[in-house]
Enzyme design. Sequence first.
Site, PDB file in Angstrom:
ATOM      1  N   ARG A   1       0.942  -1.317   0.301  1.00 46.36           N
ATOM      2  CA  ARG A   1      -0.215   0.275  -0.206  1.00 46.36           C
ATOM      3  C   ARG A   1       0.907   1.265   0.227  1.00 46.36           C
ATOM      4  NH1 ARG A   1      -2.790  -3.314   3.416  1.00 46.36           N
ATOM      5  NH2 ARG A   1      -4.605  -3.963   2.429  1.00 46.36           N
TER       6      ARG A   1
ATOM      7  N   LYS B   1       2.580  11.160 -11.722  1.00 47.06           N
ATOM      8  CA  LYS B   1       1.329   9.906 -12.871  1.00 47.06           C
ATOM      9  C   LYS B   1       2.981   8.673 -12.923  1.00 47.06           C
ATOM     10  CE  LYS B   1      -0.735  13.367 -15.519  1.00 47.06           C
ATOM     11  NZ  LYS B   1      -0.866  13.661 -17.250  1.00 47.06           N
TER      12      LYS B   1
ATOM     13  N   GLU C   1       8.854  17.065 -25.565  1.00 47.32           N
ATOM     14  CA  GLU C   1       8.088  17.217 -24.428  1.00 47.32           C
ATOM     15  C   GLU C   1       8.945  18.749 -24.280  1.00 47.32           C
ATOM     16  OE1 GLU C   1       5.962  16.195 -22.831  1.00 47.32           O
ATOM     17  OE2 GLU C   1       5.530  14.537 -23.465  1.00 47.32           O
TER      18      GLU C   1
ATOM     19  N   LYS D   1       6.882  23.390 -14.522  1.00 49.02           N
ATOM     20  CA  LYS D   1       6.263  21.595 -14.637  1.00 49.02           C
ATOM     21  C   LYS D   1       5.634  21.180 -12.589  1.00 49.02           C
ATOM     22  CE  LYS D   1       5.038  17.513 -15.069  1.00 49.02           C
ATOM     23  NZ  LYS D   1       5.311  15.648 -15.978  1.00 49.02           N
TER      24      LYS D   1
ATOM     25  N   GLU E   1      -4.723  16.468 -11.788  1.00 46.03           N
ATOM     26  CA  GLU E   1      -5.407  16.451 -12.924  1.00 46.03           C
ATOM     27  C   GLU E   1      -6.127  16.631 -13.170  1.00 46.03           C
ATOM     28  OE1 GLU E   1      -5.304  14.687 -17.374  1.00 46.03           O
ATOM     29  OE2 GLU E   1      -2.543  14.902 -16.457  1.00 46.03           O
TER      30      GLU E   1
ATOM     31  N   ARG F   1      -3.572  21.245 -14.742  1.00 47.95           N
ATOM     32  CA  ARG F   1      -1.971  20.236 -15.281  1.00 47.95           C
ATOM     33  C   ARG F   1      -2.961  19.222 -16.531  1.00 47.95           C
ATOM     34  NH1 ARG F   1       0.389  15.681 -11.236  1.00 47.95           N
ATOM     35  NH2 ARG F   1       1.753  14.905 -13.337  1.00 47.95           N
TER      36      ARG F   1
ATOM     37  N   ASN G   1      -0.877  18.310 -21.309  1.00 48.03           N
ATOM     38  CA  ASN G   1      -0.596  17.279 -22.274  1.00 48.03           C
ATOM     39  C   ASN G   1      -1.483  17.304 -23.662  1.00 48.03           C
ATOM     40  OD1 ASN G   1      -0.544  14.420 -20.774  1.00 48.03           O
ATOM     41  ND2 ASN G   1      -3.019  15.358 -19.460  1.00 48.03           N
TER      42      ASN G   1
ATOM     43  N   HIS H   1      -0.939  15.308 -26.189  1.00 49.54           N
ATOM     44  CA  HIS H   1      -0.863  13.612 -26.209  1.00 49.54           C
ATOM     45  C   HIS H   1      -2.161  13.074 -26.798  1.00 49.54           C
ATOM     46  CE1 HIS H   1       2.667  15.000 -23.889  1.00 49.54           C
ATOM     47  NE2 HIS H   1       3.016  14.256 -22.943  1.00 49.54           N
TER      48      HIS H   1
ATOM     49  N   HIS I   1      -0.443   9.708 -28.382  1.00 51.95           N
ATOM     50  CA  HIS I   1      -1.555   8.303 -27.315  1.00 51.95           C
ATOM     51  C   HIS I   1      -2.019   7.564 -28.357  1.00 51.95           C
ATOM     52  CE1 HIS I   1      -1.447   9.910 -23.040  1.00 51.95           C
ATOM     53  NE2 HIS I   1       0.325   9.776 -23.352  1.00 51.95           N
TER      54      HIS I   1
ATOM     55  N   HIS J   1       7.345   7.409 -27.482  1.00 47.63           N
ATOM     56  CA  HIS J   1       6.522   8.153 -27.216  1.00 47.63           C
ATOM     57  C   HIS J   1       6.722   9.993 -27.344  1.00 47.63           C
ATOM     58  CE1 HIS J   1       3.777  10.601 -24.187  1.00 47.63           C
ATOM     59  NE2 HIS J   1       4.369  11.173 -23.382  1.00 47.63           N
TER      60      HIS J   1
END
Length: 380
Positions: free
Chosen positions: A141, A163, A205, A247, A257, A261, A265, A268, A272, A285
């Site tokens: 956990r 993330k 990026e 960032k 997000e 935030r 992206n 993206h 993606h 990526h």
Amino acid sequence: MTSSTAPTSASIASSATAAPALHCVPIALDQRSYDIHIGPGLLDSAQSWQGLPKAACALIVSNEVVAPLYLERLRLQLAAHYRRVEFVQLPDGESHKDWASLNLVFDHLLAQAADRKTVLFALGGGVIGDMTGFAASIYMRGVPFVQVPTTLLAQVDSSVGGKTAINHPLGKNMIGAFYQPERVVADLDTLDTLPQRELAAGLAEVIKYGPIADAEFLAWIEANLDALLARDKRALAYAVKRCCEIKAWVVGQDEREQGLRAILNFGHTFGHAIETGMGYGAWLHGEAVGCGMVLAADLSVRKGLMPPEFLPRLRRLIERAGLPVQAPRLGAERYLELMRVDKKAEAGEIRFVLIESLGRAGMHGAPDELVAAVLSDHCG
């Protein structure tokens, strides 16, 4: 939702001409706050590893490409802080960012009877960082972890902000958690061994931070792109620092997000879809994001948010960086199907990060017909 203006640095012009220095960029998240250490020689500096979480055991997670280069150097530093320093090697590449690879980490932790104070160290690029962070978030956990990014993409983006995720055949990064590291140690010297294709992927990026948050930084990138491609340490130091500052500012306001935030992206949603549609690993990526930014820039123009000259300006910069600007021919329906699975979609409506003015971005919907027209003009 739109972005407000990001804080500017003291002097963009002078920062890239001074000798590379050590930088510390804080991420302000109350009890989850931590620092990003940026500079050359950090891997071998004892100071980089002072104040780490106390534990009997540390586990370094890396892959078959990075481990031969940097594992023993990191192990040597950690041996001064932990009685046992273990290592697990994962296969390299986006196609292995899955449950099978993640279970290799858990197999090792359980076989070594690792307790809940065990500290995980992610030594590698974005895939290793994402998987190590996700493993740390769910083992017992939650155990502490530290990011040691060795690619430009990871240093400017994926190692920062918490993330963590693995991929699913139906969507990229769809299984994961927000889980912050204890520290990020970005040694610029590790970029010396980065293949040129990976360097270019990282530049995607870097580029994205200009249109979404800092128009001056976009102009700086245009002026200094050749130096970045040549791995000039002064230019790289400034680029990594500035990206992390932006960032940190965004994540500090919206860790999970829920609003702001999402501007990180940019490119993206299209990117993606390219990665998933082509099969993970066919495009890097950053390559998919670079191409995705061209598509998103066109959509920004077609929706009347940006003047027409914005598209060729951004496309030219992305092409100069060595990134693709023509999307693969998957078919408009396939793109739309994949983008409806994107995490930013709401009730089946695709949401895009679009540029509203240089240095300012926001979330917008778009009719399928308009998106299809963009794809038709940019699929090669």
